[in-house]
Design a protein around this motif. Structure first.
Motif, mmCIF file in Angstrom:
data_model
loop_
_atom_site.group_PDB
_atom_site.id
_atom_site.type_symbol
_atom_site.label_atom_id
_atom_site.label_comp_id
_atom_site.label_asym_id
_atom_site.label_seq_id
_atom_site.Cartn_x
_atom_site.Cartn_y
_atom_site.Cartn_z
ATOM 1 N N GLY A 14 28.352 95.830 91.591
ATOM 2 C CA GLY A 14 27.222 96.502 92.324
ATOM 3 C C GLY A 14 26.210 95.394 92.279
ATOM 4 O O GLY A 14 25.818 95.186 93.580
ATOM 5 N N GLN A 18 24.888 93.338 95.960
ATOM 6 C CA GLN A 18 23.664 93.647 96.495
ATOM 7 C C GLN A 18 23.091 92.070 96.770
ATOM 8 O O GLN A 18 22.474 91.853 97.646
ATOM 9 C CB GLN A 18 22.782 94.489 95.476
ATOM 10 C CG GLN A 18 23.050 96.036 95.406
ATOM 11 C CD GLN A 18 22.748 96.496 97.020
ATOM 12 O OE1 GLN A 18 21.723 96.166 97.590
ATOM 13 N NE2 GLN A 18 23.830 97.395 97.354
ATOM 14 N N ARG A 26 31.823 94.499 97.351
ATOM 15 C CA ARG A 26 31.562 95.879 97.660
ATOM 16 C C ARG A 26 32.675 96.686 97.461
ATOM 17 O O ARG A 26 32.934 97.654 96.909
ATOM 18 C CB ARG A 26 31.029 96.192 98.916
ATOM 19 C CG ARG A 26 30.486 97.794 99.351
ATOM 20 C CD ARG A 26 29.832 97.688 100.279
ATOM 21 N NE ARG A 26 28.641 96.809 100.500
ATOM 22 C CZ ARG A 26 27.595 97.273 100.284
ATOM 23 N NH1 ARG A 26 27.187 98.117 99.509
ATOM 24 N NH2 ARG A 26 26.346 96.265 100.116
ATOM 25 N N MET A 70 25.347 104.608 96.977
ATOM 26 C CA MET A 70 25.572 103.229 97.487
ATOM 27 C C MET A 70 26.612 102.929 98.553
ATOM 28 O O MET A 70 26.464 102.567 99.837
ATOM 29 C CB MET A 70 25.910 102.258 96.266
ATOM 30 C CG MET A 70 25.122 102.200 95.380
ATOM 31 S SD MET A 70 25.479 101.075 93.875
ATOM 32 C CE MET A 70 25.428 99.468 94.905
ATOM 33 N N HIS A 71 27.855 103.796 98.392
ATOM 34 C CA HIS A 71 28.527 103.721 99.623
ATOM 35 C C HIS A 71 28.206 104.571 100.932
ATOM 36 O O HIS A 71 28.295 103.886 101.917
ATOM 37 C CB HIS A 71 29.813 104.475 99.261
ATOM 38 C CG HIS A 71 31.123 104.438 100.117
ATOM 39 N ND1 HIS A 71 31.733 103.123 100.583
ATOM 40 C CD2 HIS A 71 31.554 105.433 100.989
ATOM 41 C CE1 HIS A 71 32.579 103.422 101.662
ATOM 42 N NE2 HIS A 71 32.628 104.963 101.927
ATOM 43 N N ARG A 73 24.863 104.609 101.810
ATOM 44 C CA ARG A 73 23.688 103.884 102.248
ATOM 45 C C ARG A 73 24.411 102.796 103.011
ATOM 46 O O ARG A 73 23.712 102.423 103.758
ATOM 47 C CB ARG A 73 22.969 103.607 101.146
ATOM 48 C CG ARG A 73 22.016 104.572 100.396
ATOM 49 C CD ARG A 73 20.904 104.223 99.359
ATOM 50 N NE ARG A 73 20.170 103.021 99.922
ATOM 51 C CZ ARG A 73 19.688 102.239 99.051
ATOM 52 N NH1 ARG A 73 19.785 102.093 97.881
ATOM 53 N NH2 ARG A 73 18.882 101.044 99.625
ATOM 54 N N SER A 74 25.336 102.163 102.797
ATOM 55 C CA SER A 74 25.945 101.130 103.352
ATOM 56 C C SER A 74 26.380 101.460 104.744
ATOM 57 O O SER A 74 26.371 100.717 105.907
ATOM 58 C CB SER A 74 27.444 100.704 102.699
ATOM 59 O OG SER A 74 28.446 101.297 102.878
#
Length: 83
Positions: A14, A18, A26, A70-71, A73-74
Motif C-alpha cells: 500500500g 501510494q 496496487r 483504498m480500492h 477511492r481509486s
C-alpha cells in the motif's frame, strides 16, 4: 500463519502503491487483500478462545476495511494520463 504475513505485506505494498502510483503494486496489494480475507475465513472456522486468534481476526477485518476503502477511492480519483 499466512494470515499474519499478509498484514505487513499489504501495508508495504500500500505504501509503495501510494508513493509510486504503481498499478502493479496496487494490483498485488489487492491480491494480498483477497488472500488475507480467505485466510480470515479459515481462521474463523477454527477460532477458539485464544486471544492471539481474536487479535488476528481483528487485524484481518481492519486490513479488509482499509483495502476496500483504498480500492473504492481509486475509482473516484481522476485518471492521470500521459502528459
Amino acid at each position: 500463519m499466512y494470515a499474519l504475513v499478509t498484514i505487513p505485506v499489504f501495508i508495504v505494498l500500500g505504501l509503495v502503491a501510494q508513493l509510486t502510483r504503481s498499478r502493479l503494486a496496487r494490483r498485488l496489494m489487492e491480491i494480498v487483500l483477497l488472500s488475507g480475507v480467505a485466510a480470515f475465513a479459515v481462521a474463523l472456522g477454527t477460532l477458539a478462545d485464544d486471544g492471539l486468534q481474536w487479535t488476528l481476526v481483528v487485524l484481518l477485518v481492519a486490513l479488509f476495511a482499509v483495502g476496500v476503502v483504498m480500492h473504492l477511492r481509486s475509482y473516484f480519483r481522476p485518471s492521470q494520463g500521459p502528459s
